[in-house]
Design an enzyme around this catalytic site. Structure first.
Site, PDB file in Angstrom:
ATOM      1  N   HIS A 298       1.566  -4.026   8.921  1.00 25.79           N
ATOM      2  CA  HIS A 298       2.999  -3.887   8.646  1.00 25.79           C
ATOM      3  C   HIS A 298       3.737  -3.342   9.864  1.00 25.79           C
ATOM      4  O   HIS A 298       3.129  -2.719  10.748  1.00 25.79           O
ATOM      5  CB  HIS A 298       3.238  -2.938   7.468  1.00 25.79           C
ATOM      6  CG  HIS A 298       2.848  -3.505   6.143  1.00 25.79           C
ATOM      7  ND1 HIS A 298       3.607  -4.444   5.486  1.00 25.79           N
ATOM      8  CD2 HIS A 298       1.781  -3.252   5.341  1.00 25.79           C
ATOM      9  CE1 HIS A 298       3.022  -4.752   4.350  1.00 25.79           C
ATOM     10  NE2 HIS A 298       1.914  -4.051   4.235  1.00 25.79           N
TER      11      HIS A 298
ATOM     12  N   HIS B  72       0.827  -1.206   0.000  1.00 31.83           N
ATOM     13  CA  HIS B  72       0.000   0.000   0.000  1.00 31.83           C
ATOM     14  C   HIS B  72       0.864   1.260   0.000  1.00 31.83           C
ATOM     15  O   HIS B  72       0.590   2.217  -0.728  1.00 31.83           O
ATOM     16  CB  HIS B  72      -0.902   0.017   1.239  1.00 31.83           C
ATOM     17  CG  HIS B  72      -2.094  -0.880   1.142  1.00 31.83           C
ATOM     18  ND1 HIS B  72      -1.976  -2.246   1.064  1.00 31.83           N
ATOM     19  CD2 HIS B  72      -3.434  -0.600   1.121  1.00 31.83           C
ATOM     20  CE1 HIS B  72      -3.195  -2.783   1.008  1.00 31.83           C
ATOM     21  NE2 HIS B  72      -4.085  -1.811   1.026  1.00 31.83           N
TER      22      HIS B  72
END
Length: 233
Positions: free
Chosen positions: A198, A149
């Site tokens: 993440h 992303h």
């Protein structure tokens, strides 16, 4: 020898020419961003101090996640998924086509999709597992390093900022554009860490990777444009 060296330096710093200042700046950005990515990757794979920070930050956010902030971060993350990025890239591509900015259109087509493919390749090279929690906010089975992303957002907003800085006069507009695009990249990166998708090092590496890739794409397209324009003179 000294005269040739001075001539070489002067040519590399010249605003004009197909191998002028744009190439020098692009190579400088590529080298710096590449070094940052290498250092982050080496630290992560070597289980150095940054991995301890990664775990601390990840678990702090997981333990302190609250509504409606969680829903907002889910929205930001969802909008910058593959489908959301496809829509934004298509909209910007349509704009470039309409204003006949064909070289920027070419740079867009290489930078964002190419950056995403590069990111997937890097994920399988490093194969870092994602953060694990007893009560995760999101559950993903793919690899963690670097953040996809964040890569897509950095490539997209980085290219958009580069275009607007060049195409729009006035330093107020340029600084505002850079600030807004930077904020969007940081917001996407933050959302991925907040949601536990993440680690901090994942999003930092993604930004470094994307900046290096953007430098390659924009510099290459700019060189192509200058070469073709030089032939038509």
């Amino acid at each position: 020898m000294q005269t040739k060296l001075l001539s070489f330096i002067e040519a590399r710093l010249s605003p004009g020419g197909e191998f002028g200042l744009h190439l020098t700046a692009g190579m400088a950005v590529l080298v710096v961003a590449g070094i940052i990515f290498h250092e982050l990757a080496e630290a992560v794979m070597g289980q150095q101090a940054i991995t301890v920070l990664d775990m601390q930050v990840a678990h702090w956010f997981n333990a302190n996640a609250v509504e409606p902030f969680t829903s907002l971060m889910l929205g930001v993350s969802a909008w910058h998924s593959a489908l959301g990025m496809l829509l934004m890239v298509a909209a910007l591509a349509a704009y470039f086509w309409r204003v006949r900015a064909r070289y920027w259109l070419l740079a867009l087509m290489f930078s964002v999709p190419g950056g995403m493919v590069l990111n997937i390749s890097l994920k399988y090279i490093f194969q870092r597992a994602r953060p694990v929690f007893e009560e995760p906010l999101v559950t993903l089975s793919t690899y963690s390093f670097p953040s996809g992303h964040t890569t897509a957002a950095t490539c997209f907003y980085g290219l958009l900022a580069s275009y607007l800085v060049i195409a729009r006069p006035g330093w107020n507009v340029r600084l505002g554009t850079v600030a807004l695009c930077t904020m969007m990249v940081l917001l996407v990166a933050f959302s991925r860490v907040y949601l536990g998708a993440h680690y901090v090092s994942d999003v930092l590496a993604a930004m470094a990777e994307s900046i290096a890739w953007l430098a390659v794409c924009i510099t290459a397209i700019s060189t192509l444009r200058r070469r073709r324009e030089g032939r038509t003179v």
